[in-house]
Design a protein around this motif. Structure first.
Motif, PDB file in Angstrom:
ATOM      1  N   LEU A 130       0.850  -1.177   0.000  1.00 55.25           N
ATOM      2  CA  LEU A 130       0.000   0.000   0.000  1.00 55.25           C
ATOM      3  C   LEU A 130       0.886   1.227   0.000  1.00 55.25           C
ATOM      4  O   LEU A 130       1.866   1.302   0.740  1.00 55.25           O
ATOM      5  CB  LEU A 130      -0.906   0.007   1.230  1.00 55.25           C
ATOM      6  CG  LEU A 130      -1.798  -1.221   1.411  1.00 55.25           C
ATOM      7  CD1 LEU A 130      -2.667  -1.054   2.649  1.00 55.25           C
ATOM      8  CD2 LEU A 130      -2.658  -1.469   0.183  1.00 55.25           C
ATOM      9  N   ALA A 131       0.525   2.205  -0.814  1.00 51.16           N
ATOM     10  CA  ALA A 131       1.342   3.406  -0.946  1.00 51.16           C
ATOM     11  C   ALA A 131       0.518   4.664  -0.710  1.00 51.16           C
ATOM     12  O   ALA A 131      -0.643   4.743  -1.110  1.00 51.16           O
ATOM     13  CB  ALA A 131       1.952   3.466  -2.339  1.00 51.16           C
ATOM     14  N   ALA A 132       1.143   5.617  -0.053  1.00 48.49           N
ATOM     15  CA  ALA A 132       0.647   6.986   0.096  1.00 48.49           C
ATOM     16  C   ALA A 132      -0.737   7.129   0.726  1.00 48.49           C
ATOM     17  O   ALA A 132      -1.528   7.960   0.287  1.00 48.49           O
ATOM     18  CB  ALA A 132       0.696   7.690  -1.253  1.00 48.49           C
ATOM     19  N   PRO A 133      -1.055   6.349   1.762  1.00 47.60           N
ATOM     20  CA  PRO A 133      -2.369   6.552   2.374  1.00 47.60           C
ATOM     21  C   PRO A 133      -2.427   7.895   3.095  1.00 47.60           C
ATOM     22  O   PRO A 133      -1.463   8.320   3.726  1.00 47.60           O
ATOM     23  CB  PRO A 133      -2.481   5.393   3.370  1.00 47.60           C
ATOM     24  CG  PRO A 133      -1.073   5.078   3.730  1.00 47.60           C
ATOM     25  CD  PRO A 133      -0.274   5.339   2.482  1.00 47.60           C
ATOM     26  N   ARG A 134      -3.552   8.572   2.982  1.00 47.98           N
ATOM     27  CA  ARG A 134      -3.776   9.813   3.731  1.00 47.98           C
ATOM     28  C   ARG A 134      -3.875   9.462   5.214  1.00 47.98           C
ATOM     29  O   ARG A 134      -4.089   8.311   5.579  1.00 47.98           O
ATOM     30  CB  ARG A 134      -5.073  10.470   3.277  1.00 47.98           C
ATOM     31  CG  ARG A 134      -5.039  10.965   1.859  1.00 47.98           C
ATOM     32  CD  ARG A 134      -6.422  11.476   1.473  1.00 47.98           C
ATOM     33  NE  ARG A 134      -6.418  11.933   0.107  1.00 47.98           N
ATOM     34  CZ  ARG A 134      -6.611  13.196  -0.243  1.00 47.98           C
ATOM     35  NH1 ARG A 134      -6.852  14.111   0.673  1.00 47.98           N
ATOM     36  NH2 ARG A 134      -6.579  13.540  -1.509  1.00 47.98           N
ATOM     37  N   ALA A 135      -3.756  10.463   6.046  1.00 51.30           N
ATOM     38  CA  ALA A 135      -3.782  10.257   7.494  1.00 51.30           C
ATOM     39  C   ALA A 135      -5.057   9.540   7.928  1.00 51.30           C
ATOM     40  O   ALA A 135      -5.018   8.666   8.796  1.00 51.30           O
ATOM     41  CB  ALA A 135      -3.638  11.590   8.219  1.00 51.30           C
ATOM     42  N   GLU A 136      -6.196   9.883   7.331  1.00 49.16           N
ATOM     43  CA  GLU A 136      -7.470   9.273   7.713  1.00 49.16           C
ATOM     44  C   GLU A 136      -7.475   7.772   7.410  1.00 49.16           C
ATOM     45  O   GLU A 136      -7.951   6.972   8.206  1.00 49.16           O
ATOM     46  CB  GLU A 136      -8.649   9.925   6.974  1.00 49.16           C
ATOM     47  CG  GLU A 136      -8.696  11.431   7.018  1.00 49.16           C
ATOM     48  CD  GLU A 136      -7.907  12.095   5.901  1.00 49.16           C
ATOM     49  OE1 GLU A 136      -6.903  12.771   6.222  1.00 49.16           O
ATOM     50  OE2 GLU A 136      -8.280  11.961   4.735  1.00 49.16           O
ATOM     51  N   VAL A 137      -6.958   7.416   6.261  1.00 48.73           N
ATOM     52  CA  VAL A 137      -6.922   6.009   5.859  1.00 48.73           C
ATOM     53  C   VAL A 137      -5.886   5.254   6.687  1.00 48.73           C
ATOM     54  O   VAL A 137      -6.130   4.142   7.140  1.00 48.73           O
ATOM     55  CB  VAL A 137      -6.650   5.878   4.346  1.00 48.73           C
ATOM     56  CG1 VAL A 137      -6.448   4.431   3.942  1.00 48.73           C
ATOM     57  CG2 VAL A 137      -7.795   6.506   3.557  1.00 48.73           C
ATOM     58  N   ARG A 138      -4.739   5.878   6.908  1.00 47.82           N
ATOM     59  CA  ARG A 138      -3.711   5.260   7.748  1.00 47.82           C
ATOM     60  C   ARG A 138      -4.272   4.988   9.145  1.00 47.82           C
ATOM     61  O   ARG A 138      -4.032   3.935   9.729  1.00 47.82           O
ATOM     62  CB  ARG A 138      -2.472   6.144   7.838  1.00 47.82           C
ATOM     63  CG  ARG A 138      -1.352   5.499   8.630  1.00 47.82           C
ATOM     64  CD  ARG A 138      -0.114   6.362   8.624  1.00 47.82           C
ATOM     65  NE  ARG A 138       0.579   6.327   7.358  1.00 47.82           N
ATOM     66  CZ  ARG A 138       1.441   5.367   7.014  1.00 47.82           C
ATOM     67  NH1 ARG A 138       1.713   4.375   7.834  1.00 47.82           N
ATOM     68  NH2 ARG A 138       2.041   5.412   5.849  1.00 47.82           N
ATOM     69  N   HIS A 139      -5.060   5.914   9.671  1.00 44.24           N
ATOM     70  CA  HIS A 139      -5.666   5.744  10.995  1.00 44.24           C
ATOM     71  C   HIS A 139      -6.606   4.535  11.012  1.00 44.24           C
ATOM     72  O   HIS A 139      -6.595   3.744  11.961  1.00 44.24           O
ATOM     73  CB  HIS A 139      -6.409   7.014  11.407  1.00 44.24           C
ATOM     74  CG  HIS A 139      -7.058   6.927  12.736  1.00 44.24           C
ATOM     75  ND1 HIS A 139      -6.343   6.882  13.908  1.00 44.24           N
ATOM     76  CD2 HIS A 139      -8.361   6.839  13.090  1.00 44.24           C
ATOM     77  CE1 HIS A 139      -7.181   6.796  14.932  1.00 44.24           C
ATOM     78  NE2 HIS A 139      -8.410   6.758  14.459  1.00 44.24           N
ATOM     79  N   ILE A 140      -7.401   4.375   9.964  1.00 39.62           N
ATOM     80  CA  ILE A 140      -8.312   3.232   9.883  1.00 39.62           C
ATOM     81  C   ILE A 140      -7.513   1.926   9.823  1.00 39.62           C
ATOM     82  O   ILE A 140      -7.865   0.945  10.486  1.00 39.62           O
ATOM     83  CB  ILE A 140      -9.271   3.371   8.682  1.00 39.62           C
ATOM     84  CG1 ILE A 140     -10.231   4.543   8.949  1.00 39.62           C
ATOM     85  CG2 ILE A 140     -10.027   2.078   8.432  1.00 39.62           C
ATOM     86  CD1 ILE A 140     -11.050   4.968   7.756  1.00 39.62           C
ATOM     87  N   LEU A 141      -6.423   1.921   9.063  1.00 38.37           N
ATOM     88  CA  LEU A 141      -5.567   0.731   9.019  1.00 38.37           C
ATOM     89  C   LEU A 141      -4.982   0.432  10.395  1.00 38.37           C
ATOM     90  O   LEU A 141      -4.861  -0.728  10.787  1.00 38.37           O
ATOM     91  CB  LEU A 141      -4.448   0.912   7.992  1.00 38.37           C
ATOM     92  CG  LEU A 141      -4.883   0.964   6.530  1.00 38.37           C
ATOM     93  CD1 LEU A 141      -3.714   1.394   5.649  1.00 38.37           C
ATOM     94  CD2 LEU A 141      -5.445  -0.367   6.087  1.00 38.37           C
ATOM     95  N   GLN A 142      -4.651   1.479  11.145  1.00 37.51           N
ATOM     96  CA  GLN A 142      -4.067   1.288  12.473  1.00 37.51           C
ATOM     97  C   GLN A 142      -5.099   0.779  13.477  1.00 37.51           C
ATOM     98  O   GLN A 142      -4.819  -0.154  14.232  1.00 37.51           O
ATOM     99  CB  GLN A 142      -3.445   2.591  12.971  1.00 37.51           C
ATOM    100  CG  GLN A 142      -2.186   2.957  12.212  1.00 37.51           C
ATOM    101  CD  GLN A 142      -1.699   4.361  12.517  1.00 37.51           C
ATOM    102  OE1 GLN A 142      -2.442   5.205  12.994  1.00 37.51           O
ATOM    103  NE2 GLN A 142      -0.435   4.608  12.199  1.00 37.51           N
ATOM    104  N   ILE A 143      -6.293   1.376  13.501  1.00 34.45           N
ATOM    105  CA  ILE A 143      -7.274   0.959  14.509  1.00 34.45           C
ATOM    106  C   ILE A 143      -7.825  -0.437  14.227  1.00 34.45           C
ATOM    107  O   ILE A 143      -8.268  -1.122  15.144  1.00 34.45           O
ATOM    108  CB  ILE A 143      -8.416   1.982  14.698  1.00 34.45           C
ATOM    109  CG1 ILE A 143      -9.232   2.157  13.439  1.00 34.45           C
ATOM    110  CG2 ILE A 143      -7.878   3.299  15.204  1.00 34.45           C
ATOM    111  CD1 ILE A 143     -10.467   3.037  13.619  1.00 34.45           C
TER     112      ILE A 143
END
Length: 67
Positions: A33-46
């Motif tokens: 996965l490349a260049a996720p925005r902060a919102e998407v990165r947060h969803i991946l993290q939670i």
């Protein structure tokens, strides 16, 4: 997968990514996965999916990681 333009991802989208990851790995490949925005990165993290995907800050970084 370049996620730069993705602003939100729900459970259906996450399911597609997980299915693709499993398919690539079963075939001996990699799905990055490349260049996720902060919102998407947060969803991946939670959802803790960031532990299963190789996530890179840019598409160039993801391509370099394949090399």
């Amino acid at each position: 997968v370049n996620l730069a333009e993705l602003r939100y991802i729900d459970s259906a989208g996450l399911s597609v990514l997980v299915g693709a990851l499993k398919a690539y790995e079963a075939a001996g490949g990699k799905l990055l996965l490349a260049a996720p925005r902060a919102e998407v990165r947060h969803i991946l993290q939670i959802t803790r999916l960031d532990r299963h995907f190789s996530v890179h800050p840019t598409e160039a970084d993801a391509i370099a990681a394949l090399g």
